[in-house]
Design an enzyme around this catalytic site. Structure first.
Site, PDB file in Angstrom:
ATOM      1  N   LYS A  96       0.886  -1.174   0.000  1.00  0.00           N
ATOM      2  CA  LYS A  96       0.000   0.000   0.000  1.00  0.00           C
ATOM      3  C   LYS A  96       0.912   1.208   0.000  1.00  0.00           C
ATOM      4  O   LYS A  96       1.654   1.428   0.965  1.00  0.00           O
ATOM      5  CB  LYS A  96      -0.897  -0.009   1.235  1.00  0.00           C
ATOM      6  CG  LYS A  96      -1.648   1.298   1.457  1.00  0.00           C
ATOM      7  CD  LYS A  96      -2.723   1.107   2.505  1.00  0.00           C
ATOM      8  CE  LYS A  96      -2.846   2.246   3.491  1.00  0.00           C
ATOM      9  NZ  LYS A  96      -3.228   3.524   2.952  1.00  0.00           N
ATOM     10  N   ALA A 184      -9.098   5.690   3.856  1.00  0.00           N
ATOM     11  CA  ALA A 184      -8.844   6.824   4.755  1.00  0.00           C
ATOM     12  C   ALA A 184     -10.027   7.775   4.892  1.00  0.00           C
ATOM     13  O   ALA A 184     -10.733   8.067   3.929  1.00  0.00           O
ATOM     14  CB  ALA A 184      -7.623   7.625   4.309  1.00  0.00           C
ATOM     15  N   GLY A 185     -10.195   8.242   6.127  1.00  0.00           N
ATOM     16  CA  GLY A 185     -11.186   9.276   6.413  1.00  0.00           C
ATOM     17  C   GLY A 185     -12.556   8.767   6.811  1.00  0.00           C
ATOM     18  O   GLY A 185     -13.441   9.554   7.134  1.00  0.00           O
ATOM     19  N   THR A 207      -8.398   4.183  11.903  1.00  0.00           N
ATOM     20  CA  THR A 207      -8.700   4.999  13.079  1.00  0.00           C
ATOM     21  C   THR A 207     -10.108   4.770  13.613  1.00  0.00           C
ATOM     22  O   THR A 207     -10.309   4.702  14.832  1.00  0.00           O
ATOM     23  CB  THR A 207      -8.512   6.492  12.731  1.00  0.00           C
ATOM     24  OG1 THR A 207      -7.250   6.654  12.080  1.00  0.00           O
ATOM     25  CG2 THR A 207      -8.532   7.355  13.972  1.00  0.00           C
TER      26      THR A 207
HETATM   27  C1  LIG Z   1      -3.455   2.532   8.388  1.00  0.00           C
HETATM   28  C2  LIG Z   1      -3.456   3.209   7.112  1.00  0.00           C
HETATM   29  O1  LIG Z   1      -3.119   2.646   6.134  1.00  0.00           O
HETATM   30  C3  LIG Z   1      -3.876   4.615   7.056  1.00  0.00           C
HETATM   31  O2  LIG Z   1      -2.855   5.374   6.535  1.00  0.00           O
HETATM   32  C4  LIG Z   1      -5.129   4.623   6.253  1.00  0.00           C
HETATM   33  O3  LIG Z   1      -5.079   5.499   5.232  1.00  0.00           O
HETATM   34  C5  LIG Z   1      -6.349   4.633   7.083  1.00  0.00           C
HETATM   35  O4  LIG Z   1      -6.887   5.881   7.358  1.00  0.00           O
HETATM   36  P1  LIG Z   1      -7.923   6.074   8.560  1.00  0.00           P
HETATM   37  O5  LIG Z   1      -7.135   5.897   9.799  1.00  0.00           O
HETATM   38  O6  LIG Z   1      -8.501   7.446   8.387  1.00  0.00           O
HETATM   39  O7  LIG Z   1      -8.974   5.008   8.439  1.00  0.00           O
END
Ligand SMILES: CC(=O)[C@@H](O)[C@H](O)COP(=O)(O)O
Length: 257
Positions: A96, A184-185, A207
Site C-alpha cells: 500500500k 482513509a477518512g 482509526t
Molecule cells: C493505516 C493506514 O493505512 C492509514 O494510513 C489509512 O489510510 C487509514 O486511514 P484512517 O485511519 O482514516 O482510516
C-alpha cells in the site's frame, strides 16, 4: 467476492493495525471485522506502542493476507526503500503506497506517488496507491502499472466520511473495470455503507475502529456495514426524485354508500 491482483477474498473490509489500545484488542477486533487483509506499517507505532518482532509475529499468527504500507513516507526514495524492506520482512510483493505531500492534511503527493508506483511496479510490486479522487492521477497510476486504486474520502484520521460524494461517484464511473478501495477518512459504519452503495469495491480503514470506545464492537459494525452497502449496490437502489410519488397505487374511486 473481491479480486485484487488475482487474489480473491470474501470480505470487503481492509483493516489497519495501528493505534489499538493493546495487541489483545487488536486481535479481537481483527477477528470481529471478518477482514482477510490487514495493512501494517513499518514506520508507525503499532498496537500498544510495541514494535518489532512480537508485533510481526502476532500479525503472522492471525493468518491473514498482509498488505504492508509506507505510511509516514514523505518522499519517493523513502517510500521505495520502505516497500523493499516490507517485501523482505513479510515475503509479499503487495504494497500500500503512501507518499505524503502535506504535513497537516496528510494529502498524498500525487506526483511522487505516480513516480514511486512506476518504480515499484517495474520492480515486480503489486501497488495499492493511496491517492486523491482525481481521475487524471488515477489514469497515470494505471499507466504506471497499478491494477487497484485507493482514493481517499477525507483526510487520514479525520473520521469525516465522504467529503465530496459527487467526486467519488464520478471516479467510480470513470473506472468501471478497476477495483476501487476507498482508503482513509471513514469514521462510521454509515460512511462505509455509503461508498459501497456508490459501487466502490471495498474500504480500508484504521482509526475509526482502533480509536472507537469499543474497537471490537465497532469492527463488527463495519463488517455488517460493508455487507449491507454491497448488497444495496447489487440490488440497484432508487435514484432520489424531485417530486413525491405515491407509494400506494390507487385504482378507480372509493365507493361510499
Ligand atoms: C493505516 C493506514 O493505512 C492509514 O494510513 C489509512 O489510510 C487509514 O486511514 P484512517 O485511519 O482514516 O482510516
Amino acid at each position: 467476492m473481491l479480486t485484487l491482483y488475482g487474489e480473491t477474498v470474501s470480505s470487503r473490509l481492509l483493516l489497519g493495525t495501528a493505534q489499538y489500545p493493546s495487541p489483545k484488542v487488536l486481535g479481537e477486533a481483527v477477528k470481529a471485522s471478518g477482514t482477510q487483509i490487514l495493512t501494517v506499517s513499518l514506520r508507525r507505532e503499532t498496537a500498544g506502542g510495541g514494535t518489532g518482532g512480537q508485533f510481526w509475529e502476532m500479525i503472522r499468527e492471525l493468518g491473514l493476507r498482509v498488505l504492508p504500507n509506507t505510511a509516514g513516507c514523505h518522499s519517493v526514495r523513502e517510500a521505495v526503500m520502505t516497500a523493499k524492506m516490507a517485501r523482505d520482512l513479510f515475503g509479499t510483493d503487495w504494497i500500500k503506497l503512501e507518499v505524503i505531500g502535506h504535513h497537516d492534511s496528510l494529502q498524498p503527493d500525487v506526483f511522487g506517488l505516480v513516480e514511486a508506483a512506476r518504480i515499484l511496479s517495474d520492480d515486480g510490486f503489486k501497488v495499492f496507491p493511496y491517492t486523491t479522487e482525481d481521475a487524471v492521477v488515477g489514469e497515470k497510476l494505471l499507466e504506471a502499472g497499478c491494477e487497484v486504486l485507493m482514493p481517499w474520502c477525507a483526510p487520514i484520521g479525520s473520521a469525516r466520511g465522504p467529503a465530496n460524494p459527487d467526486a467519488l461517484k464520478s471516479y467510480r464511473a470513470h473506472f468501471p473495470d478497476t477495483p476501487l478501495v476507498v482508503d482513509a477518512g471513514l469514521g462510521r459504519p454509515s460512511h462505509a455503507v455509503q461508498v459501497l452503495e456508490f459501487g466502490f469495491d471495498a474500504v480500508l480503514l484504521n482509526t475509526a475502529v482502533a480509536k472507537a470506545g469499543d474497537p471490537v464492537a465497532m469492527a463488527k459494525a463495519f463488517a455488517g456495514a460493508v455487507e449491507a452497502g454491497r448488497l444495496a449496490f447489487e440490488a440497484i437502489p432508487l435514484e432520489p426524485r424531485d417530486m413525491a410519488v405515491p407509494s400506494t397505487p390507487v385504482i378507480g374511486m372509493a365507493v361510499f354508500e
